[in-house]
Design a protein around this motif. Structure first.
Motif, PDB file in Angstrom:
ATOM      1  N   ALA A 339       0.839  -1.202   0.000  1.00 24.69           N
ATOM      2  CA  ALA A 339       0.000   0.000   0.000  1.00 24.69           C
ATOM      3  C   ALA A 339       0.877   1.256   0.000  1.00 24.69           C
ATOM      4  CB  ALA A 339      -0.931  -0.006   1.210  1.00 24.69           C
ATOM      5  N   ARG A 340       2.134   1.085   0.429  1.00 21.72           N
ATOM      6  CA  ARG A 340       3.061   2.224   0.444  1.00 21.72           C
ATOM      7  C   ARG A 340       3.368   2.753  -0.949  1.00 21.72           C
ATOM      8  NH1 ARG A 340       8.165   0.200   2.837  1.00 21.72           N
ATOM      9  NH2 ARG A 340       8.976   2.148   2.031  1.00 21.72           N
ATOM     10  N   ALA A 341       3.235   1.872  -1.945  1.00 26.03           N
ATOM     11  CA  ALA A 341       3.469   2.318  -3.328  1.00 26.03           C
ATOM     12  C   ALA A 341       2.145   2.864  -3.860  1.00 26.03           C
ATOM     13  CB  ALA A 341       3.978   1.166  -4.168  1.00 26.03           C
ATOM     14  N   PHE A 342       1.879   4.136  -3.592  1.00 27.91           N
ATOM     15  CA  PHE A 342       0.580   4.753  -3.895  1.00 27.91           C
ATOM     16  C   PHE A 342       0.549   5.241  -5.345  1.00 27.91           C
ATOM     17  CE2 PHE A 342      -2.253   8.431  -4.060  1.00 27.91           C
ATOM     18  CZ  PHE A 342      -3.399   7.916  -3.463  1.00 27.91           C
ATOM     19  N   VAL A 343      -0.537   4.890  -6.032  1.00 25.56           N
ATOM     20  CA  VAL A 343      -0.630   5.216  -7.457  1.00 25.56           C
ATOM     21  C   VAL A 343      -1.998   5.826  -7.777  1.00 25.56           C
ATOM     22  CG1 VAL A 343      -0.636   4.239  -9.790  1.00 25.56           C
ATOM     23  CG2 VAL A 343       0.907   3.293  -8.077  1.00 25.56           C
ATOM     24  N   MET A 372     -12.332   8.997  -9.717  1.00 27.30           N
ATOM     25  CA  MET A 372     -10.934   8.710 -10.043  1.00 27.30           C
ATOM     26  C   MET A 372     -10.431   7.631  -9.083  1.00 27.30           C
ATOM     27  SD  MET A 372      -7.820  11.435  -9.998  1.00 27.30           S
ATOM     28  CE  MET A 372      -8.475  12.467 -11.291  1.00 27.30           C
ATOM     29  N   GLU A 373      -9.778   6.617  -9.627  1.00 23.75           N
ATOM     30  CA  GLU A 373      -9.298   5.512  -8.786  1.00 23.75           C
ATOM     31  C   GLU A 373      -7.883   5.773  -8.269  1.00 23.75           C
ATOM     32  OE1 GLU A 373     -11.034   1.239  -9.565  1.00 23.75           O
ATOM     33  OE2 GLU A 373     -10.057   2.016 -11.363  1.00 23.75           O
ATOM     34  N   PHE A 374      -7.624   5.269  -7.092  1.00 28.60           N
ATOM     35  CA  PHE A 374      -6.244   5.198  -6.610  1.00 28.60           C
ATOM     36  C   PHE A 374      -6.012   3.783  -6.095  1.00 28.60           C
ATOM     37  CE2 PHE A 374      -7.185   5.222  -2.066  1.00 28.60           C
ATOM     38  CZ  PHE A 374      -8.408   5.879  -1.987  1.00 28.60           C
ATOM     39  N   GLY A 379      -1.991  -3.183  -7.643  1.00 28.05           N
ATOM     40  CA  GLY A 379      -3.424  -3.266  -7.921  1.00 28.05           C
ATOM     41  C   GLY A 379      -4.183  -4.081  -6.887  1.00 28.05           C
ATOM     42  N   MET A 380      -3.540  -4.351  -5.730  1.00 27.40           N
ATOM     43  CA  MET A 380      -4.188  -5.178  -4.699  1.00 27.40           C
ATOM     44  C   MET A 380      -5.151  -4.351  -3.849  1.00 27.40           C
ATOM     45  SD  MET A 380      -0.921  -7.440  -3.462  1.00 27.40           S
ATOM     46  CE  MET A 380      -1.746  -8.084  -2.026  1.00 27.40           C
ATOM     47  N   TYR A 381      -4.725  -3.162  -3.454  1.00 23.65           N
ATOM     48  CA  TYR A 381      -5.563  -2.291  -2.631  1.00 23.65           C
ATOM     49  C   TYR A 381      -6.032  -1.117  -3.489  1.00 23.65           C
ATOM     50  CZ  TYR A 381      -3.095  -4.927   0.924  1.00 23.65           C
ATOM     51  OH  TYR A 381      -2.562  -5.937   1.669  1.00 23.65           O
ATOM     52  N   THR A 382      -7.329  -0.876  -3.462  1.00 26.60           N
ATOM     53  CA  THR A 382      -7.857   0.175  -4.332  1.00 26.60           C
ATOM     54  C   THR A 382      -8.756   1.131  -3.552  1.00 26.60           C
ATOM     55  OG1 THR A 382      -9.796  -1.146  -4.910  1.00 26.60           O
ATOM     56  CG2 THR A 382      -7.878  -1.387  -6.333  1.00 26.60           C
ATOM     57  N   GLY A 383      -9.057   2.238  -4.153  1.00 24.73           N
ATOM     58  CA  GLY A 383      -9.977   3.212  -3.578  1.00 24.73           C
ATOM     59  C   GLY A 383     -10.417   4.190  -4.659  1.00 24.73           C
ATOM     60  N   VAL A 384     -11.372   5.041  -4.310  1.00 24.02           N
ATOM     61  CA  VAL A 384     -11.944   5.952  -5.306  1.00 24.02           C
ATOM     62  C   VAL A 384     -12.142   7.344  -4.716  1.00 24.02           C
ATOM     63  CG1 VAL A 384     -14.002   6.414  -6.682  1.00 24.02           C
ATOM     64  CG2 VAL A 384     -13.146   4.098  -6.508  1.00 24.02           C
ATOM     65  N   PHE A 385     -11.827   8.342  -5.537  1.00 26.22           N
ATOM     66  CA  PHE A 385     -12.204   9.719  -5.203  1.00 26.22           C
ATOM     67  C   PHE A 385     -13.479  10.044  -5.980  1.00 26.22           C
ATOM     68  CE2 PHE A 385      -7.422  10.045  -5.300  1.00 26.22           C
ATOM     69  CZ  PHE A 385      -7.250  10.106  -3.937  1.00 26.22           C
ATOM     70  N   GLN A 386     -14.408  10.662  -5.308  1.00 27.17           N
ATOM     71  CA  GLN A 386     -15.627  11.129  -5.995  1.00 27.17           C
ATOM     72  C   GLN A 386     -15.667  12.640  -5.839  1.00 27.17           C
ATOM     73  OE1 GLN A 386     -18.505   9.232  -7.322  1.00 27.17           O
ATOM     74  NE2 GLN A 386     -19.133  11.257  -8.022  1.00 27.17           N
ATOM     75  N   PHE A 387     -15.685  13.352  -6.946  1.00 24.80           N
ATOM     76  CA  PHE A 387     -15.674  14.820  -6.889  1.00 24.80           C
ATOM     77  C   PHE A 387     -17.099  15.350  -7.015  1.00 24.80           C
ATOM     78  CE2 PHE A 387     -11.531  13.451  -8.249  1.00 24.80           C
ATOM     79  CZ  PHE A 387     -10.677  14.219  -7.486  1.00 24.80           C
TER      80      PHE A 387
END
Lengths: 388, 69
Positions: A339-343, A372-374, A379-387
């Protein structure tokens, strides 16, 4: 333990051990053949498919055979660790963008799925997913395996296995290159080969003791595991590439429909507020702080925070204000996972975070309604920004 | 020198290549041997005065492989 290392170990323990044995088992047999000859008048016979008694040894593994096996496995472990170091160093010479990393992951996944389809004998074309060592090298290794010393031959043969990696090992070697770090590459390969070791030894015993009966189930188990790993790799790669057909996006699409009604409308932003989320997941405290004159050091319009934990991102669903830049704080505290390698693939942002610290990433203003995904670089841990 | 190309339908993985090529060490008179997993073929060149094709076929089946006729 870093999850990438744990995944490498488990891959070795399952598919790696079985797949490696299929390719390198002959060398191990050669290592212990002499000891078997000492304990039994009959020689071990090599496992071969399709024949009832093929692969049945006349002597099962005995305490006297432990020494050459341990020597073989130790040499193999050291050789692959060194190779992992070199591959990681090779990877460090290049900077992989999230897109390239995604493409590598997809390629590894396709390679594994192709290997699984080869093992299922789906079509002759899938045989080309497997690489054979050149004939000259095969002849040389065969010559070494005929030597008659109990110490040097197992050590040498174990080290020579780096020249005939199985399909799963080749995929793990690509992962080591992708780490871009000599030490992480070495640790990944060490964990993988360490994982293969108990399986390798157990399979040696099963093949020599149970022969063809084990062979019958051996390939089915390997095939299923390789297929699953391949599909997992393809999905992780697609996630990094921002593909709409990755599993996480498809799942999220179904969730979002349920949520719209349950979520109250976004209210006027206050100085500190917990914004509602747009999916069915429980509300989490998303700290979004609008910039005020009291915080002039922030060049961005708003400030948000994500806690980067060993098992992923918290929160992993953030509602952010639209049409203004965001100062995103990524907070780690004894975080060792990938998770430290944030993309953020869409913005081509990739940030390696410290194990403990607060790292700021700036997100330019986005229009309302945009998602927008992060994710982590695997690609194991994911999340989303919603604007909004 | 005689050259034979045998089709081995149950050559199921690259490891079979090494198993089959070991016949070079077990039979006299084999001058060249090369297995190809992609084509499922075993190519053998041998000295007929020392080993016959029948003996080679027998050795292949003895280690568990089938030969397509």
């Amino acid at each position: 333990m870093d999850n990438a290392i744990l995944v490498a170990f488990i891959t070795g323990l399952t598919a790696g051990g079985l797949s490696c044995f299929a390719v390198q088992g002959g060398l191990l047999s050669a290592s212990i053949a002499q000891r078997i000859e000492e304990t039994s008048p009959a020689n071990i016979r090599r496992a071969a498919p399709g024949k009832k008694n093929a692969g049945r040894a006349d002597a099962s593994l005995q305490p006297g055979m432990i020494q050459p096996i341990l020597l073989f496995m130790t040499a193999k472990l050291v050789a692959y660790t060194v190779m992992g170091f070199l591959l990681g160093w090779l990877g460090s010479l290049f900077t992989f963008s999230p897109t390239v990393q995604g493409a590598i992951q997809v390629a590894i996944g396709i390679f594994l799925v192709g290997n699984a389809l080869r093992m299922l004998n789906v079509h002759p074309i899938f045989r080309y997913f497997s690489f054979e060592p050149p004939s000259g090298l095969r002849r040389y290794i065969r010559g070494v395996s005929k030597r008659n010393d109990t110490w040097i031959t197992p050590l040498y043969l174990g080290a020579l296995t780096v020249l005939i990696p199985c399909g799963v090992t080749q995929a793990m070697m690509a992962v080591a290159v992708g780490t871009g770090s000599p030490w992480l590459g070495a640790v990944i390969m060490f964990a993988f080969i360490l994982g293969t070791s108990p399986t390798f030894i157990a399979v040696s015993w099963l093949v020599t003791s149970l022969g063809a009966m084990f062979q019958k189930y051996f390939y089915r188990v390997v095939t299923v595991i390789v297929l699953l790993l391949g599909l997992y790799g393809i999905n992780a790669g697609l996630t990094l590439l921002g593909s709409p057909i990755s599993a996480s996006r498809v799942a999220r699409a179904f969730q979002a429909e349920e949520v719209v009604e349950a979520v109250p409308p976004v209210t006027e932003p206050a100085n500190v507020e917990a914004l509602p989320l747009v999916t069915g997941q429980p509300l989490v405290e998303v700290e979004v702080v609008t910039a005020t004159p009291a915080a002039p050091t922030s060049a961005a319009g708003s400030v948000a925070r994500i806690n980067v934990e060993n098992n992923g991102y918290s929160p992993n669903l953030l509602a952010l204000p639209a049409n203004q830049p965001i100062e995103l704080h990524l907070v780690t505290e004894n975080t060792y996972s990938c998770a430290r390698a944030f993309v953020i693939p869409e913005l081509e942002i990739m940030q390696i975070l410290p194990e403990t610290g607060d790292t700021v990433v700036y997100i330019p203003a986005q229009p309302a309604g945009k998602t927008m995904e992060f994710m982590c670089s695997m690609g194991m841990y994911t999340g989303v920004f919603q604007f909004n | 020198m005689t050259r034979s190309i045998l089709t081995i339908p149950n050559m199921i993985c690259p490891a079979c290549v090494m198993h089959l090529e070991e016949l070079e060490d077990e039979l006299p008179g084999i001058l060249f041997i090369k297995a190809n997993y992609h084509k499922k073929r075993l190519e053998v060149e041998f000295d007929e005065s020392r080993v016959s094709e029948q003996e080679i076929r027998q050795a292949v089946t003895d280690i568990g492989y089938e030969i397509a006729t």
